[in-house]
Design an enzyme around this catalytic site. Structure first.
Site, mmCIF file in Angstrom:
data_model
loop_
_atom_site.group_PDB
_atom_site.id
_atom_site.type_symbol
_atom_site.label_atom_id
_atom_site.label_comp_id
_atom_site.label_asym_id
_atom_site.label_seq_id
_atom_site.Cartn_x
_atom_site.Cartn_y
_atom_site.Cartn_z
ATOM 1 N N ARG A 251 -63.067 25.375 -4.191
ATOM 2 C CA ARG A 251 -62.862 25.039 -5.603
ATOM 3 C C ARG A 251 -61.939 26.035 -6.300
ATOM 4 O O ARG A 251 -61.101 25.654 -7.109
ATOM 5 C CB ARG A 251 -64.214 24.962 -6.311
ATOM 6 N N LYS B 73 -42.098 37.650 -36.667
ATOM 7 C CA LYS B 73 -42.561 36.328 -37.087
ATOM 8 C C LYS B 73 -42.743 36.304 -38.604
ATOM 9 O O LYS B 73 -42.532 37.297 -39.298
ATOM 10 C CB LYS B 73 -43.867 35.995 -36.365
ATOM 11 N N GLU C 79 -37.756 35.303 -36.509
ATOM 12 C CA GLU C 79 -38.022 33.907 -36.827
ATOM 13 C C GLU C 79 -37.616 33.622 -38.267
ATOM 14 O O GLU C 79 -37.920 34.402 -39.181
ATOM 15 C CB GLU C 79 -39.510 33.610 -36.646
ATOM 16 N N ASP D 79 -37.538 27.981 -36.747
ATOM 17 C CA ASP D 79 -38.904 27.465 -36.668
ATOM 18 C C ASP D 79 -39.028 26.139 -37.413
ATOM 19 O O ASP D 79 -38.858 26.077 -38.633
ATOM 20 C CB ASP D 79 -39.880 28.486 -37.258
#
Length: 283
Positions: free
Chosen positions: A102, A169, A199, A220
């Protein structure tokens, strides 16, 4: 770019996954049903077409529980395959094989899913100059493996973590008081080898960013018309990266605006598991 995964990076992930599955007492089913010393041969078979990534997880999962296992890898990472393809054949102690099954399938299916989805995005922008890149929206603990899978699918790797590039950002901009000020602070704080990306969320911020000459500007959630205007205004002075709301349905139109990079969080956060099974072979 994570072009090749050394065992040193993969093995800890495999062992942690095995330990999670084995728990406190190991595979009690195999221990109850399978005689000590029994051997098992089996093939890892694709149930659906895709792109291979993470085949080392098969080998390392089996060797972790049976150092004497033999694993014959039929394909290499980055290879495309059809449904029914045999990806690997292996022979090992039967108890060890069943206990490792698995973990091997989970990791292999996950990484093939990322590579296969990436290939679909790359094919969708073929003939344009845009490159498809990943993001940091990865499964915790699997970043190196998933970014390698993106490379296997033909995509590019964005920064690996918080420490290998500056990415300013919207929240950084808010705290600094503006795009220009944030870029100036970043340039003053790092060495000449550290790239700076910022950004922007509109054409007004684009002009402010261009004045500070960052290495990359992230556009963005720009509408297509604004993406085309950004490409015209920039005129190749910096790398332009489009980001936000990218899908297989929209990525071609985004690429045709002339941007250099399209970053797609979905490559890793929304890739479906590719169906791969384990088929026992005659002894």
């Amino acid at each position: 770019m994570i072009r090749q995964l050394p065992d040193l990076l993969v093995e800890p992930v495999v062992r942690l996954s095995l330990a999670e599955d084995l728990g406190r007492a190991g595979d009690v089913t195999a221990q109850a049903c399978i005689p000590v010393g029994a051997r098992m041969r089996a093939a890892f078979v694709a149930r659906k077409p895709g792109v291979l990534a993470g085949i080392a997880c098969v080998r390392l999962s089996l060797l972790a529980l049976d150092p004497g296992a033999t694993v014959d890898l039929k394909l290499k990472d980055g290879d495309a395959f059809e449904a029914g393809a045999v990806l690997a054949e292996a022979e090992a102690d039967a108890r060890a094989f069943l206990a490792a099954e698995r973990t091997a399938l989970n990791l292999l299916g996950r990484l093939c899913g990322v590579a296969t989805l990436t290939r679909a995005y790359v094919d969708a922008v073929a003939g344009t100059q845009a490159r498809i890149a990943d993001t940091r929206k990865t499964t915790p603990g699997l970043r190196a493996l998933e970014k390698h899978a993106v490379h296997c699918g033909g995509g590019a790797n964005h920064r690996f973590g918080l420490d290998d590039a500056i990415l300013i950002k919207d929240n950084h901009v808010a705290v600094c008081g503006g795009v220009g000020e944030a870029v100036r602070r970043a340039r003053a704080a790092v060495g000449h080898l550290m790239k700076v990306e910022v950004e922007v969320d509109g054409l007004d911020q684009l002009d402010e960013a261009l004045a500070e000459r960052p290495d990359v500007i992230m556009l963005d959630n720009f509408p297509l018309a604004d993406l085309r205007e950004a490409v015209a205004r920039t005129a190749g002075r910096v790398t332009l990266e489009a980001s936000g709301g990218v899908s297989l349905e929209t990525v071609r139109a985004i690429a045709e605006t002339g941007v250099d990079v399209i970053s797609v969080g979905a490559l890793t956060h929304s890739a479906p598991q590719l169906d791969i099974g384990l088929d026992a072979l005659p002894a």
